[in-house]
Design an enzyme around this catalytic site. Structure first.
Site: not given
Ligand code: ACO
Length: 383
Positions: A262, A320
């Protein structure tokens, strides 16, 4: 010869705007070092699993949670905007005939979803949030050769979305699991799609244009398009003993592991925990925990191998990975994962647009020119 621009250092250029603060917001705070997300002051793990989506929407649009009377009035207002204008349904029907990917259909539907409505920013924001479940649900049914189902105005937002997809009123457990998901992903600082929306509306364009652009930004696999491939990897692995060899092979080929890494979080994404817990609850009550247990094992192997291969990069699980697991458990096909993300995130886009219109300035950064100079135009000789 192709040049990898990322390898070039240009004075004053911040690659990918990493670390640049480009807006002040009251909507969400992302602490990438501590791994914390707060939504208008409430920790995501406190709010998302318990609040109604309508409460969270009221919080982001009006700055505070509603009292019971306000909750009920706001829920009715949102429900009143659920139905799609007939030309939008017709557009979705045509798109289904062309087998258009669902995110492209959502982008087209979002663009004309405000047909005939007043160009009032708050009204447009509410209309967009309210219409996304039907845009995705109607399109999905048409694409599967099923007729759309009539809107149920009595169902809360999350249950209404599941009903639009399947035509069946969901159980409270299924509705709660989806509601937790929508609340968890509804806003996340200045992510790429929200930034895109803020840039568009900063020109004093309208909210529907901004949301349409944001749908396009969300679609990419580095942003909202990752959960399908993340689940594919879990299925390809199939059993815990195969995790190491499959993941090693992917990393050997230079592939990225979807659902990991991320830009802002250098520790575990807090939304992954909220969704992992929701998935565990859901899979445990549904009777078959095996996929959940496999995913847990894939996750720990992936993290170990990422640390081995990319020491110092601090790559961890992102939202996700467990999105894929939870939405799959709810019976959603992978093609609907990113559109379902949009059903939640449209709330954040809308709230950011209103904030930008209230408080923001035109967003207009600069670029450094690195192309050739002093070239001269010579018209091509006529043949
Ligand atoms: N798997 C393997 N390696 C990775 C991964 C990954 N998932 N993510 C980053 N890396 C590596 C890169 O290869 C690079 O290594 P190198 O320096 O040796 O070449 C290094 O880590 C830094 O990568 P960047 O692309 O510069 O990092 P950035 O901050 O731009 O990337 C991103 C963030 C795009 C999310 C990235 O981690 C990624 O591609 N993850 C997989 C896709 C994904 O899960 N997307 C969903 C994100 S969550 C969301 O948007 C809702």
């Amino acid at each position: 010869m192709t040049i990898d621009l990322r390898l070039l250092q240009h004075e004053g250029v911040i690659d990918g705007l990493e670390g640049i603060v480009a807006a002040a917001t009251r909507l969400s705070r992302v602490d990438g070092e501590a791994g914390q997300l707060t939504l208008a002051g409430y920790a995501v793990d406190d709010l998302a699993p318990r609040a109604a989506f309508e409460e969270v929407a009221h919080l982001l649009l009006y700055g505070r949670l509603p009292d019971p009377a306000e909750h009920s009035a706001f829920a009715q207002q949102l429900a009143a905007h659920r139905a799609l204008p007939a030309p939008v349904v017709e557009l979705l029907r045509q798109a289904a005939g062309l087998d258009t990917p669902p995110m492209d259909a959502l982008r087209m539907g979002a663009a004309i979803g405000s047909l005939g409505r007043a160009q009032d920013p708050l009204n447009d924001a509410i209309a967009a949030i309210a219409s996304f479940p039907a845009l995705v649900g109607v399109y999905w049914r048409l694409r599967c050769g099923e007729p759309p189902v009539p809107i149920r105005y009595d169902l809360p937002h999350a249950a209404h979305y599941l009903h639009q997809l399947s035509g069946v009123e969901p159980s409270p457990e299924r509705a709660r699991a989806l509601e937790t998901y929508l609340n968890t992903v509804c806003d996340h600082g200045l992510n790429a799609s929200t930034f895109a929306a803020r840039v568009i509306v900063s020109t004093h364009s309208d909210i529907i244009s901004a949301i349409t652009g944001a749908v396009g930004a969300l679609k990419g696999p580095l942003h909202g398009g990752a959960p399908g491939p993340a689940l594919d990897m879990v299925f390809e692995i199939g059993s815990a003993e195969r995790a190491e060899s499959v993941i090693r092979a992917r990393l050997d080929r230079g592939e990225r592991l979807m659902g990991f890494g991320h830009r802002v979080y250098h520790v575990r994404d807090p939304r992954a925990d909220v969704l992992a817990q929701a998935a565990e609850r859901f899979y445990s009550t549904g009777g078959d925990r095996s996929l959940y247990d496999l995913a847990r094992s894939v996750e720990s192997t992936a993290l170990r191998l990422l640390r081995e291969r990319k020491p110092g990069r601090r790559l961890d699980t992102n939202v996700e990975f467990y999105t894929a697991l939870l939405l799959h458990g709810l019976g959603l096909p992978a093609e609907l994962f990113t559109p379902t993300f949009a059903v939640g995130r449209v709330l954040g886009w809308a709230a950011h647009c209103l904030e930008q219109l209230r408080e923001g300035r035109l967003i207009r950064p600069q670029s450094t020119y690195i192309g050739p100079v002093d070239l001269h135009y010579h018209p091509a000789p006529r043949s």
